[in-house]
Design an enzyme around this catalytic site. Structure first.
Site, PDB file in Angstrom:
ATOM      1  N   TYR A 140      33.788  57.565  32.574  1.00  0.00           N
ATOM      2  CA  TYR A 140      34.093  58.872  33.144  1.00  0.00           C
ATOM      3  C   TYR A 140      34.116  59.996  32.110  1.00  0.00           C
ATOM      4  O   TYR A 140      34.188  61.177  32.472  1.00  0.00           O
ATOM      5  CB  TYR A 140      35.437  58.834  33.879  1.00  0.00           C
ATOM      6  N   LYS A 190      33.017  43.352  30.896  1.00  0.00           N
ATOM      7  CA  LYS A 190      31.691  42.799  31.209  1.00  0.00           C
ATOM      8  C   LYS A 190      30.944  42.612  29.900  1.00  0.00           C
ATOM      9  O   LYS A 190      29.809  43.063  29.712  1.00  0.00           O
ATOM     10  CB  LYS A 190      30.929  43.706  32.164  1.00  0.00           C
ATOM     11  N   ASP A 223      33.574  40.832  37.518  1.00  0.00           N
ATOM     12  CA  ASP A 223      33.227  40.292  38.826  1.00  0.00           C
ATOM     13  C   ASP A 223      34.069  39.071  39.159  1.00  0.00           C
ATOM     14  O   ASP A 223      34.509  38.891  40.302  1.00  0.00           O
ATOM     15  CB  ASP A 223      31.722  39.979  38.912  1.00  0.00           C
ATOM     16  N   ASP A 247      39.642  51.450  37.825  1.00  0.00           N
ATOM     17  CA  ASP A 247      39.570  52.244  39.049  1.00  0.00           C
ATOM     18  C   ASP A 247      39.177  51.358  40.224  1.00  0.00           C
ATOM     19  O   ASP A 247      39.861  51.307  41.262  1.00  0.00           O
ATOM     20  CB  ASP A 247      38.553  53.362  38.842  1.00  0.00           C
ATOM     21  N   ASP A 251      41.925  49.676  43.165  1.00  0.00           N
ATOM     22  CA  ASP A 251      41.733  50.093  44.553  1.00  0.00           C
ATOM     23  C   ASP A 251      41.493  48.877  45.443  1.00  0.00           C
ATOM     24  O   ASP A 251      42.037  48.779  46.551  1.00  0.00           O
ATOM     25  CB  ASP A 251      40.556  51.060  44.668  1.00  0.00           C
TER      26      ASP A 251
END
Length: 366
Positions: A140, A190, A223, A247, A251
């Protein structure tokens, strides 16, 4: 005395923040919280009133506040606001400028909602985990970013970038938090396909070995973490991860409880010389423009954000626990907004749900 700035924002933000402020003032009136409260507009209303998303006076208040109680930001109408103005008056600017690098997002399953969750009760009963999301770097904030070229050959670019120092301070924060909980950290990346992810894992591993060997550490790919949150969420204590994955995964974890409207958050800076951190508290749900103004939004995420404020900014952990118990007690008594109600259950409006919590505070204040 702590200086609290209230920024209700857009959409349902003013509705849920109004109720959180009622609860906050109860602690001022009845539990000895010493606070100076100031309120300012935030979001589209500033553009409509002042022609800017961030008036200088509002920014000055943001910079001087010890804690910010925030509602939500973003409406469809903001698409008409120039991109530079949206950035000027956005949350990312506040997070970066105040260096609010540590985003705490707790997910705790209330027993009263076990049957309304989409998950089986045997999977989610007792879930009590906390995300530590790095908040001021990563996807971001990385550069270069933007859209270049002309249609049909436009190109969108975002950069996932982390320094060792940015990773290290998030890791240390997570390990310290775990020492106050169940002493277990899951670090998520990752690193199998992303160089920044490989660096993340390397730095977290090194800090753990050198400084926090007493805390149990495991690594998961993002994942796989998503899968494990769905099949065995009780196996998590503290989850530390980067801005993007934090994020998305936090959520997604909202589905465990059944609604993002239940989840609070705190964004904290490093401590100053006196040991105090700058902070911003907000529910993690968005502005929900589809229900704005209807008085039906769930205020519990905002109210539980007040509990985090009491714990981390006011230094009142007993009062924070009192408020958290009041929320659970209200739920145990059947208080439900539409997002957490089972078919046939009575539904409360926003103000009435907050009043149910206040009633429990009054009843259980000792």
């Amino acid at each position: 005395m702590i200086r609290i700035l209230v920024l209700p924002g857009d959409g349902v933000g003013p509705e849920v923040t109004r109720e959180a402020l009622r609860v906050l003032r109860w602690f001022i009136d009845h539990r000895g919280l010493k606070a100076e409260i100031t309120e300012r507009d935030f979001g589209l209303v500033n553009w409509q009133k002042h022609g800017t998303m961030m008036p200088d006076e509002t920014w000055a208040r943001i910079e001087e506040a010890d804690a910010i109680l925030f509602g939500a930001v973003g409406t469809l109408d903001q698409k008409a606001v120039p991109a530079e103005e949206r950035r000027k008056g956005g949350l990312l600017r506040i997070r970066k400028s105040l260096d609010l690098f540590a985003n705490i997002r707790p997910v705790r399953m209330p027993r009263a909602l076990l049957e309304t969750s989409p998950y089986k009760p045997r999977v989610i009963e007792g879930v009590d985990l906390c995300f530590v999301r790095e908040l001021t770097a990563g996807m971001y904030f990385g550069t270069p970013r933007g859209v270049t070229g002309e249609s049909p050959d436009r190109r969108g670019v975002n950069t996932h970038s982390y320094t060792e120092a940015e990773i290290a301070r998030a890791a240390r924060f997570a390990f310290e938090l775990a020492r106050t909980r169940r002493n277990h950290v899951t670090s998520v990346d990752k690193g199998n396909v992303m160089e920044a992810g490989a660096l993340w894992r390397d730095v977290v591993t090194g800090i753990h070995a050198a400084e926090y060997a007493d805390v149990e550490l495991r690594h998961l790919l993002a994942d796989n973490c998503a899968i494990q949150l769905s099949r065995a969420p009780r196996g998590f204590d503290v989850i530390v991860t980067d801005n993007l994955f934090g994020d998305l995964l936090s959520d997604a974890a909202g589905a465990i409880i059944g609604s993002l409207g239940m989840l609070p958050s705190a964004a904290l800076s490093a401590p100053d010389a006196a040991g105090r951190r700058r902070a911003l508290y907000e529910p993690i749900h968005g502005s929900a423009p589809d229900i704005a103004g209807q008085g039906v939004a769930n205020p519990l995420g905002a109210i539980l954000s007040v509990a985090l404020l009491l714990r981390h900014s006011a230094g009142m952990p007993a009062e924070a626990a009192l408020l958290e118990r009041a929320v659970e007690s209200a739920l145990d008594g059947g208080a439900r907004t539409a997002d957490i109600a089972a078919p046939g259950e009575a539904v409360l409006r926003t103000e009435a749900m907050a009043q149910a919590v206040l009633d429990r505070l009054i009843h259980d204040k000792t």
